[in-house]
Design an enzyme around this catalytic site. Structure first.
Site, mmCIF file in Angstrom:
data_model
loop_
_atom_site.group_PDB
_atom_site.id
_atom_site.type_symbol
_atom_site.label_atom_id
_atom_site.label_comp_id
_atom_site.label_asym_id
_atom_site.label_seq_id
_atom_site.Cartn_x
_atom_site.Cartn_y
_atom_site.Cartn_z
ATOM 1 N N GLY A 283 -56.815 -4.874 -107.241
ATOM 2 C CA GLY A 283 -57.137 -4.543 -105.859
ATOM 3 C C GLY A 283 -57.972 -3.285 -105.744
ATOM 4 O O GLY A 283 -58.756 -2.951 -106.635
ATOM 5 N N SER A 284 -57.747 -2.580 -104.658
ATOM 6 C CA SER A 284 -58.637 -1.477 -104.268
ATOM 7 C C SER A 284 -58.748 -0.357 -105.290
ATOM 8 O O SER A 284 -59.628 0.497 -105.164
ATOM 9 C CB SER A 284 -58.164 -0.891 -102.948
ATOM 10 O OG SER A 284 -57.982 -1.914 -102.015
#
Lengths: 572, 142
Positions: A283-284
């Protein structure tokens, strides 16, 4: 005839001479013989006398006082010990005694069995009687008795029972290092983890094997990750602490864990090392890599603005923001608000080839390098299309191990030099390879600090230690499909940000929100506080002094402007 | 003369023989003792080895933590509790008293030292605002 002559010659006699001449000759021969023998004896005795003189007088000073022990025996165990970076024993061989019976000598199997059951009550009576009456010369009754049990059995004095001395691998810290150390089989062969990777070295046994792990850090990490996992009812969790300058893993935990003394009783899921074998979409967290690449290649600077006014549509996909700002964002804002759209646009600015080149340099496209047999290769898109470049910019469509992420973040914050991860203690920093410039690394430190002070990582803040990091929440892939509400929540942080020394990562697998988190199970709510707690506990252990935020040198090192991005008329 | 030499020779032979025998016996005895000490050392090494394992087991952080909670009134160290020697006032005695505006000596009140991670006053005021998502937002996500 010739034999007669030879016999005369031997005696020194000459029968052709006259008797008185023969007599004189005989006396002469005898004298010569005595003389020669005497000379031989003389030489022999001189030799011995010289030896005596040499040993007792001449060599007196040079003789060592203590004889050098050529046959001094050292205790050698079957396998070498494994110790942590401070020399604390993590694995060793202990002598144990196993009980066996010579069933031919056993007098009364039933009575013997009943007697033995008073000392070892957990043995099965029927099996015992069957074994004792089997008439075999050798039958195992019980492996690896404790000294107390051995004493009890011995004092029973049952005929036909004997002890066999064995060595058994013991892990004094039990579950704490289960995944890293691995375990051995009943014959002491390493079959997992370090035990397997260094099986030959451990067998040769040239002193203990020193790992880079720190027992105290490992425990603090494991306890905090365990607490977070229980609080948020997560299915699993992983935690890592790495020294950014040497690539040494200081702590490594994967939960649920198992008892290395009884690995067979643990389910496969517990034996699975989530830090090095499990690959996950991070993810981020990947936005940090994305931003670092953009800053390094010069395709963006801190003042560049990117259009995040509306979801980005490409082919049949649409990229949205979790906390949509619906406006133009600067690079720091993209990180602070964790904008997928902004990151994707940033990635488009430098392109897929550059992205692949840098991810390769960061070691994201291969198996992680670590001295463990349990390593998982990344899941990569094939072919690497434009859409992949965009999704990878915010950590989707690429699955790597948490270890690789920690190594990548170390590279970003340590001045841009990548060093392979290791679990063996290093003397100083090993040779590395430069990936990012010092300037990029400096900017990234400020940006990571900004995420904690102003962005999604606020809950990780620990007064005095200046954490900087990034949250990452991704939906889990199950059979190739994303499952809503099944998330991987990761927080990765470095500290202290003005001069980063360590990177900490906590990943929770399928955490559920609680009342305290208002039902959220995103990384900023569940993983970030855990990282904060880990740092609070390990920073004093690692000798990091808490600093004052008002100190001018720290303010200067971390200062960054969070300017609101505006759409410039010129770029409209 | 010959008789005396013979007697001395015999005597020497007996002494040398006895001496050699004694030395050889002594060597054997020492060797036995050496082997005994060797095996004792080995046994000692083995018990050291076992004790090391036990020491490591007893040093298990989990156990230490449990014991510390049970017997010591010590808690997790706070960043505030850590200070460096530079934080101490240089000449503490000088500040025991000061003169107030009326010229009278009053006790000196030390200023609290700055706390690690202290915020600037305006930042501190801002940090007082608790930020939590609204209830409506949270309800939708549960």
């Amino acid at each position: 005839m010739s034999f007669m002559r030879f016999s005369y010659w031997l005696r020194g006699d000459r029968p052709e001479l006259r008797p008185e001449q023969r007599e004189r000759l005989a006396i002469e021969t005898a004298r010569n013989r005595i003389f020669i023998t005497g000379a031989m004896f003389f030489v022999g005795f001189t030799w011995i006398s010289y030896g005596l003189l040499d040993a007792s007088v001449l060599r007196q000073g040079n003789e060592p006082a203590v004889a050098s022990g050529t046959d001094t025996r050292e205790l050698k165990t079957e396998r070498a010990d494994i110790v942590d970076r401070n020399g604390i024993l993590l694995a060793t061989d202990l002598p144990t005694n196993s009980l066996y019976a010579d069933a031919r000598v056993v007098k009364d199997p039933v009575e013997s069995a009943d007697l033995l059951l008073t000392a070892l009550p957990d043995l099965d009576r029927d099996t015992l009687i069957r074994h004792l009456s089997s008439r075999k010369a050798f039958v195992w009754l019980r492996r690896n008795l404790t000294p107390e049990q051995q004493y009890q059995v011995n004092s029973l004095g049952i005929p036909g029972l004997n002890f066999q001395r064995e060595e058994r691998r013991v892990y004094p810290h039990g579950r704490l290092f289960a995944h890293t150390l691995g375990f051995t089989d009943i014959d002491n062969n390493g079959i997992a983890g370090v035990e397997r990777e260094f099986d030959n070295e451990l067998r040769i046994n040239n002193g203990p094997l020193q790992l880079s792990l720190d027992t105290r850090v490992q425990y603090a990490l494991e306890e905090e990750v365990q607490k977070a996992m229980e609080t948020y009812s997560a299915a699993g969790a992983a935690g890592l602490v790495m020294d950014v300058y040497t690539g040494e893993v200081i702590g490594m935990t994967s939960l649920p864990d198992f008892d290395p003394h009884r690995p067979g009783q643990a389910p496969a899921d517990a034996r699975f090392n989530r830090t090095t074998l499990g690959v996950y979409e991070m993810g981020s967290v990947f936005k940090l890599f994305n931003t670092a690449i953009a800053l390094e290649t010069g395709s963006a600077n801190l003042n560049s603005v990117f259009d995040a006014t509306e979801p980005l549509r490409i082919a049949r996909f649409s990229i949205r923001d979790y906390h949509a700002e619906n406006r133009w964002l600067t690079v720091p804002e993209i990180l602070v608000h964790s904008s997928n759209i902004g990151s994707a646009r940033m990635a488009m600015a430098f392109g897929g080839e550059t992205q692949q080149k840098y991810l390769k340099k960061l070691g994201m496209l291969e198996k992680p390098e670590i001295e463990l047999p349990e390593v998982g290769g990344p899941l990569l898109p094939h072919p690497w299309r434009e859409i992949n470049t965009m999704t990878i910019s915010y950590g989707h469509g690429i699955a790597v191990t948490p270890l690789q992420v920690v190594n990548g973040i170390s590279t970003i914050v340590n001045g841009g030099i990548r060093r392979p991860s290791t679990i063996v203690k290093q003397d100083g920093a090993p040779a590395g390879e430069r990936v990012f410039s010092r300037k990029t690394s400096d900017l990234m430190r400020r940006l990571m600090r900004l995420v904690v002070t102003d962005g999604s990582g606020k809950k990780a803040e620990v007064a005095g230690y200046f954490l900087g990091g990034k949250t990452g929440t991704s939906e889990k892939l199950v059979n190739g499909r994303y499952v809503k509400n099944a998330r991987m929540s990761t927080f990765v942080a470095a500290f202290p940000m003005q001069d980063p020394k360590y990177v900490v990562l906590v990943t929770l697998d399928e955490p559920k929100g609680t009342k305290e988190t208002y039902g959220f199970a995103t990384a900023g709510w569940v993983s970030a506080p855990a990282v904060g707690k880990v740092v609070t506990r390990i920073a004093p252990l690692l000798g990091i002094e808490p600093a004052n935020a008002k100190a001018p040198e720290i303010e200067q090192a971390l200062q960054i402007e969070l300017r609101k991005g505006e759409r410039k008329l010129a770029s409209f | 003369m010959t008789r005396a030499v013979t007697i001395i020779g015999l005597l020497l032979t007996v002494i040398i023989g006895a001496g050699t025998y004694w030395v050889s016996h002594e060597v054997e005895r020492l060797e036995k003792r050496y082997a005994g000490i060797q095996s004792e050392i080995l046994a000692e090494q083995e018990s050291i080895h076992v004790l090391q394992a036990e020491w490591s087991y007893l040093n298990n952080p989990e156990r230490i933590e449990r014991l510390s909670q049970e017997y010591l009134s010590l808690a997790q160290i706070d960043t505030l509790q850590m200070a460096s020697i530079d934080d101490l006032p240089e000449n503490a005695d000088q500040h025991l008293y000061r003169l107030d505006k009326f010229g009278e000596a009053v006790a000196f009140l030390p200023v609290p030292r700055t706390r690690p991670g202290d915020l600037m006053p305006d930042e501190a005021a801002e940090a007082m605002i608790i930020d939590a998502p609204s209830v409506a937002n949270a309800g939708g996500n549960q």
